[in-house]
Scaffold this active site. Structure first.
Site, short mmCIF file in Angstrom:
data_model
loop_
_atom_site.label_atom_id
_atom_site.label_comp_id
_atom_site.label_asym_id
_atom_site.label_seq_id
_atom_site.Cartn_x
_atom_site.Cartn_y
_atom_site.Cartn_z
N THR A 46 0.83 -1.20 0.00
CA THR A 46 0.00 0.00 0.00
C THR A 46 0.86 1.25 0.00
OG1 THR A 46 -0.10 -0.02 2.42
CG2 THR A 46 -1.87 -1.16 1.23
N TYR A 163 -8.25 -11.92 15.11
CA TYR A 163 -7.28 -12.16 14.04
C TYR A 163 -7.09 -13.65 13.80
CZ TYR A 163 -2.70 -12.68 11.80
OH TYR A 163 -1.67 -13.06 10.97
#
Length: 257
Positions: A46, A163
């Site tokens: 990103t 997670y």
């Protein structure tokens, strides 16, 4: 089988390998192993600066590489990555689902925002990437899809409550495909790292007390490094691993035991 024949089965010349989150850590180590074996690779992140730096470094080594900046948690992230690969390198032969979001929160503190972000990248993007890249692999009767799991699936810490659930769900997706897709030349596997010294873990492992607690659970007595995952990934994503399908390979020094 001769040694030269065995070694040639690891050759990736002519293959295009897409490793998400490949500019650092485990993804970087795996991409570099693939490139050294002959594959064209993708610098994906990103962060534009990280992508540009990796493209410059890998190109200087003589590797065929393309850069792509894409947020897999954004609505157009998967589409942008797929289009970038197709236009710059051609059809992908290997997909490694490495990029993930890990937000450490005990169950009482988990928020809608953190669940959404982790789900978008760890699960929704997994679905989108497979839907984008798998059809071409199946049509050519050669492909490799490898998910990078986590030791948290088997030995979850309290702070990884949500997670670890997303990573376990991702593994379930991969094993479902391995059992049901039945594409003769396409395999689906999971590589499950343990405690690896990556940027994500560096700060926590810099605490001597925390590191000591981690090492107590690792029979080999050391923290892993990203390169420890590269050889296993090369095996699973080359012809050397053509009969390995539906495997969950732990690279954790025995931490899961």
């Amino acid at each position: 089988m001769t040694l030269s024949t065995a070694l040639s089965s690891f050759d990736l010349h002519g293959k295009v390998a897409v490793v998400t989150g490949s500019t650092r850590g485990i993804g970087c180590a795996i991409s570099e192993a693939f490139a050294a074996a002959g594959a064209a690779i993708v610098a994906h992140s990103t962060d534009r600066d990280e992508v540009d730096a990796r493209v410059a470094d890998w190109s200087a080594r003589g590797w065929r590489v393309a850069g792509c900046v894409a947020d897999l948690g954004a609505p157009d992230g998967v589409r942008n990555l797929h289009r970038s690969v197709e236009s710059s390198l051609g059809t992908a032969d290997i997909l490694v689902l490495n990029a993930s979001v890990e937000i450490i929160q005990p169950w009482r503190d988990v928020t809608e925002e953190s669940m959404l972000r982790q789900s978008q990248v760890n699960l929704h993007a997994t679905v989108g990437l497979i839907q984008a890249f798998l059809p071409a692999m199946s049509s050519r009767d050669w492909g490799r899809i490898l998910a990078i799991g986590s030791v948290q699936e088997e030995r979850p810490n309290a702070g990884h409550w949500f997670y670890s659930a997303t990573k376990a769900a991702q593994t379930s997706m991969i094993l479902n495909l391995a059992r049901n897709e039945r594409a003769p030349g396409v395999t689906f596997n999971v590589l499950r790292p343990g405690a690896i010294l990556t940027d994500r873990n560096r700060a926590r492992l810099a605490d001597p007390a925390f590191e000591a607690r981690v090492l107590e659970n690792i029979p080999t007595g050391r923290i892993g490094v990203p390169a420890d995952c590269a050889g296993a990934a090369l095996l699973l994503c080359s012809d050397a691993g053509s009969y390995i399908n539906g495997a969950v390979l732990a690279v954790d020094g025995g931490m899961r035991l």
